[in-house]
Design a protein around this motif. Structure first.
Motif, PDB file in Angstrom:
ATOM      1  N   LEU A  99     -53.819 -63.206 -52.367  1.00  0.00           N
ATOM      2  CA  LEU A  99     -54.583 -62.543 -53.422  1.00  0.00           C
ATOM      3  C   LEU A  99     -54.030 -61.148 -53.716  1.00  0.00           C
ATOM      4  O   LEU A  99     -53.907 -60.730 -54.873  1.00  0.00           O
ATOM      5  CB  LEU A  99     -56.054 -62.451 -53.005  1.00  0.00           C
ATOM      6  N   PHE A 100     -53.667 -60.436 -52.662  1.00  0.00           N
ATOM      7  CA  PHE A 100     -53.205 -59.058 -52.810  1.00  0.00           C
ATOM      8  C   PHE A 100     -51.701 -58.936 -53.053  1.00  0.00           C
ATOM      9  O   PHE A 100     -51.247 -57.953 -53.649  1.00  0.00           O
ATOM     10  CB  PHE A 100     -53.568 -58.246 -51.562  1.00  0.00           C
ATOM     11  N   GLU A 101     -50.922 -59.918 -52.593  1.00  0.00           N
ATOM     12  CA  GLU A 101     -49.474 -59.699 -52.580  1.00  0.00           C
ATOM     13  C   GLU A 101     -48.649 -60.749 -53.327  1.00  0.00           C
ATOM     14  O   GLU A 101     -47.416 -60.649 -53.360  1.00  0.00           O
ATOM     15  CB  GLU A 101     -48.981 -59.597 -51.125  1.00  0.00           C
ATOM     16  N   TYR A 102     -49.301 -61.730 -53.936  1.00  0.00           N
ATOM     17  CA  TYR A 102     -48.560 -62.770 -54.654  1.00  0.00           C
ATOM     18  C   TYR A 102     -48.916 -62.754 -56.140  1.00  0.00           C
ATOM     19  O   TYR A 102     -50.088 -62.805 -56.510  1.00  0.00           O
ATOM     20  CB  TYR A 102     -48.868 -64.151 -54.067  1.00  0.00           C
ATOM     21  N   ASP A 103     -47.890 -62.682 -56.995  1.00  0.00           N
ATOM     22  CA  ASP A 103     -48.053 -62.754 -58.446  1.00  0.00           C
ATOM     23  C   ASP A 103     -47.780 -64.197 -58.858  1.00  0.00           C
ATOM     24  O   ASP A 103     -46.622 -64.636 -58.885  1.00  0.00           O
ATOM     25  CB  ASP A 103     -47.069 -61.796 -59.127  1.00  0.00           C
ATOM     26  N   HIS A 104     -48.830 -64.939 -59.163  1.00  0.00           N
ATOM     27  CA  HIS A 104     -48.663 -66.365 -59.445  1.00  0.00           C
ATOM     28  C   HIS A 104     -47.960 -66.614 -60.773  1.00  0.00           C
ATOM     29  O   HIS A 104     -47.304 -67.646 -60.958  1.00  0.00           O
ATOM     30  CB  HIS A 104     -50.011 -67.084 -59.413  1.00  0.00           C
ATOM     31  N   THR A 105     -48.088 -65.687 -61.724  1.00  0.00           N
ATOM     32  CA  THR A 105     -47.441 -65.880 -63.025  1.00  0.00           C
ATOM     33  C   THR A 105     -45.925 -65.739 -62.923  1.00  0.00           C
ATOM     34  O   THR A 105     -45.175 -66.444 -63.591  1.00  0.00           O
ATOM     35  CB  THR A 105     -47.990 -64.877 -64.056  1.00  0.00           C
ATOM     36  N   ALA A 106     -45.477 -64.820 -62.069  1.00  0.00           N
ATOM     37  CA  ALA A 106     -44.033 -64.613 -61.877  1.00  0.00           C
ATOM     38  C   ALA A 106     -43.499 -65.390 -60.675  1.00  0.00           C
ATOM     39  O   ALA A 106     -42.288 -65.380 -60.437  1.00  0.00           O
ATOM     40  CB  ALA A 106     -43.749 -63.122 -61.693  1.00  0.00           C
ATOM     41  N   ASP A 107     -44.406 -66.038 -59.932  1.00  0.00           N
ATOM     42  CA  ASP A 107     -44.024 -66.752 -58.712  1.00  0.00           C
ATOM     43  C   ASP A 107     -43.227 -65.840 -57.779  1.00  0.00           C
ATOM     44  O   ASP A 107     -42.129 -66.174 -57.321  1.00  0.00           O
ATOM     45  CB  ASP A 107     -43.215 -68.005 -59.050  1.00  0.00           C
ATOM     46  N   ARG A 108     -43.821 -64.672 -57.506  1.00  0.00           N
ATOM     47  CA  ARG A 108     -43.093 -63.673 -56.729  1.00  0.00           C
ATOM     48  C   ARG A 108     -44.036 -62.931 -55.797  1.00  0.00           C
ATOM     49  O   ARG A 108     -45.155 -62.573 -56.169  1.00  0.00           O
ATOM     50  CB  ARG A 108     -42.420 -62.675 -57.684  1.00  0.00           C
ATOM     51  N   TRP A 109     -43.567 -62.721 -54.546  1.00  0.00           N
ATOM     52  CA  TRP A 109     -44.315 -61.919 -53.590  1.00  0.00           C
ATOM     53  C   TRP A 109     -43.931 -60.457 -53.730  1.00  0.00           C
ATOM     54  O   TRP A 109     -42.778 -60.139 -54.028  1.00  0.00           O
ATOM     55  CB  TRP A 109     -44.034 -62.396 -52.162  1.00  0.00           C
ATOM     56  N   SER A 110     -44.891 -59.583 -53.511  1.00  0.00           N
ATOM     57  CA  SER A 110     -44.647 -58.151 -53.633  1.00  0.00           C
ATOM     58  C   SER A 110     -43.653 -57.683 -52.584  1.00  0.00           C
ATOM     59  O   SER A 110     -43.646 -58.164 -51.448  1.00  0.00           O
ATOM     60  CB  SER A 110     -45.972 -57.385 -53.467  1.00  0.00           C
ATOM     61  N   ASP A 111     -42.810 -56.731 -52.981  1.00  0.00           N
ATOM     62  CA  ASP A 111     -41.857 -56.133 -52.037  1.00  0.00           C
ATOM     63  C   ASP A 111     -42.529 -55.089 -51.153  1.00  0.00           C
ATOM     64  O   ASP A 111     -42.000 -54.725 -50.104  1.00  0.00           O
ATOM     65  CB  ASP A 111     -40.698 -55.471 -52.787  1.00  0.00           C
ATOM     66  N   VAL A 112     -43.675 -54.596 -51.611  1.00  0.00           N
ATOM     67  CA  VAL A 112     -44.389 -53.540 -50.889  1.00  0.00           C
ATOM     68  C   VAL A 112     -45.699 -54.115 -50.340  1.00  0.00           C
ATOM     69  O   VAL A 112     -46.565 -54.528 -51.117  1.00  0.00           O
ATOM     70  CB  VAL A 112     -44.691 -52.334 -51.801  1.00  0.00           C
ATOM     71  N   PRO A 113     -45.870 -54.161 -49.012  1.00  0.00           N
ATOM     72  CA  PRO A 113     -47.114 -54.692 -48.450  1.00  0.00           C
ATOM     73  C   PRO A 113     -48.337 -53.914 -48.927  1.00  0.00           C
ATOM     74  O   PRO A 113     -48.294 -52.697 -49.081  1.00  0.00           O
ATOM     75  CB  PRO A 113     -46.919 -54.513 -46.941  1.00  0.00           C
ATOM     76  N   LYS A 114     -49.401 -54.621 -49.173  1.00  0.00           N
ATOM     77  CA  LYS A 114     -50.655 -54.020 -49.596  1.00  0.00           C
ATOM     78  C   LYS A 114     -51.326 -53.303 -48.426  1.00  0.00           C
ATOM     79  O   LYS A 114     -51.272 -53.767 -47.288  1.00  0.00           O
ATOM     80  CB  LYS A 114     -51.593 -55.117 -50.114  1.00  0.00           C
ATOM     81  N   LYS A 115     -51.921 -52.162 -48.713  1.00  0.00           N
ATOM     82  CA  LYS A 115     -52.711 -51.465 -47.702  1.00  0.00           C
ATOM     83  C   LYS A 115     -54.098 -52.096 -47.673  1.00  0.00           C
ATOM     84  O   LYS A 115     -54.841 -52.042 -48.659  1.00  0.00           O
ATOM     85  CB  LYS A 115     -52.822 -49.976 -48.033  1.00  0.00           C
TER      86      LYS A 115
END
Length: 321
Positions: A99-115
């Motif tokens: 929910l916090f770190e995956y962009d489902h539209t771009a099918d991409r995980w964030s490079d920066v971990p969520k706090k």
């Protein structure tokens, strides 16, 4: 089940970004200061203290997954019920990670971990005769009697005390029965903040205690209970002796519940989130006592208040960095 084709079979997510179990999506803007609870009624009990409520949602198919988001003393917070067990914790925590770190539209995980700050507010039992029912236990370490985290990597840099606790526990009778037992660690700053806020509320030993929590895969035999004609692998006396007599690096096993091992291993040790747990002790196996409801409600309110005040400090400290 939602309408539309879910994407894949690994992380099951619907076209609008809704995650299969928790039934939340990124567009819901769920605050990353989260209280995990077992019973959904405790979500309402926590949210009762919020200054305002922005969002309320319950999965209609899986009603144990229930969320309320709001504000408390200027800090956005979420109360979420996970149901019972380390298996449910694994599902919920993994989907919150997405929910916090995956962009489902771009099918991409964030490079920066969520706090993310997570505090489990729960209930537990104890096997220490000196601890009264109604005491509040803060977890610094968790001994997983489940086998869930066998399927996850061990942290690269393990806490040295956790390693010693694990090895010592494996030498007990319980460890002999379950050689897959493991020790995971709460985030130190979360445990310390919970302790500090409890003390500021006037809580003193034995009504406030910290140490090791066992996380069991069941309520009965894995927590020393032997019921009717159901045979257990370990006698009640042997269980109590192992638990009450355990002391490693100055840490005793202060309470038993069913969630913290997975929460600490995945949430803290693998994801790097700030994770901790505070539990109300409802029963004492050594003295064969169970708390009365009115007293339990009063002490749970104290438990919730300590957790809320701790979350405010953790969130503000994170924001000031």
């Amino acid at each position: 089940m939602r309408e539309g084709n879910a994407k894949g079979s690994q992380l099951i997510i619907y076209p609008d970004g809704t995650l299969y179990h928790i039934d939340l999506k990124r567009a819901d803007s769920v605050p990353a200061n989260i209280f995990f609870v077992g019973a959904k009624e405790r979500v309402d009990a926590i949210a009762h203290h919020f200054d305002s409520v922005r969002f309320r949602h319950q999965n209609k198919v899986r009603p144990e997954f229930y969320a309320i988001a709001g504000m408390y003393k200027g800090v956005p917070m979420t109360a979420f019920s996970c149901g019972i067990g380390v298996d449910n914790i694994e599902i919920v925590l993994t989907e919150f990670h997405a929910l916090f770190e995956y962009d489902h539209t771009a099918d991409r995980w964030s490079d920066v971990p969520k706090k993310v700050n997570i505090i489990r507010v729960g209930t537990a039992g104890t096997s220490l005769k000196e601890l009264p029912i109604g005491a509040i236990a803060i977890s610094k370490y968790s001994l997983g009697l489940d086998n869930l985290c066998v399927y996850y990597a061990k942290p690269i840099q393990r806490d040295a005390t956790a390693e010693k606790i694990e090895q010592a526990f494996l030498k007990t009778s319980i460890g002999a029965i379950n050689p897959l037992s493991y020790c995971s660690t709460a985030t130190a700053i979360v445990a310390e903040t919970l302790e500090k806020k409890a003390q500021e509320c006037g809580e003193k030993f034995p009504m406030i205690v910290s140490g090791i929590t066992t996380a069991s895969p069941g309520f009965f035999a894995p927590e020393g209970r032997s019921i009717g004609r159901i045979k257990t692998a370990l006698s009640f006396d042997a269980f109590i002796s192992d638990i009450a007599g355990f002391n490693e690096c100055g840490f005793k096993i202060v309470n038993h519940e069913m969630e913290t091992s997975g929460l600490f291993r995945i949430g803290n040790e693998l994801l790097g989130y700030n994770v901790g747990a505070i539990c109300l002790i409802l029963d004492n196996l050594a003295s064969d006592e169970m708390i009365e409801k009115k007293r339990a409600d009063e002490r749970m309110e104290k438990c919730i208040y300590i957790a809320l005040e701790s979350m405010v400090e953790l969130a503000n400290e994170e924001a000031s960095k």
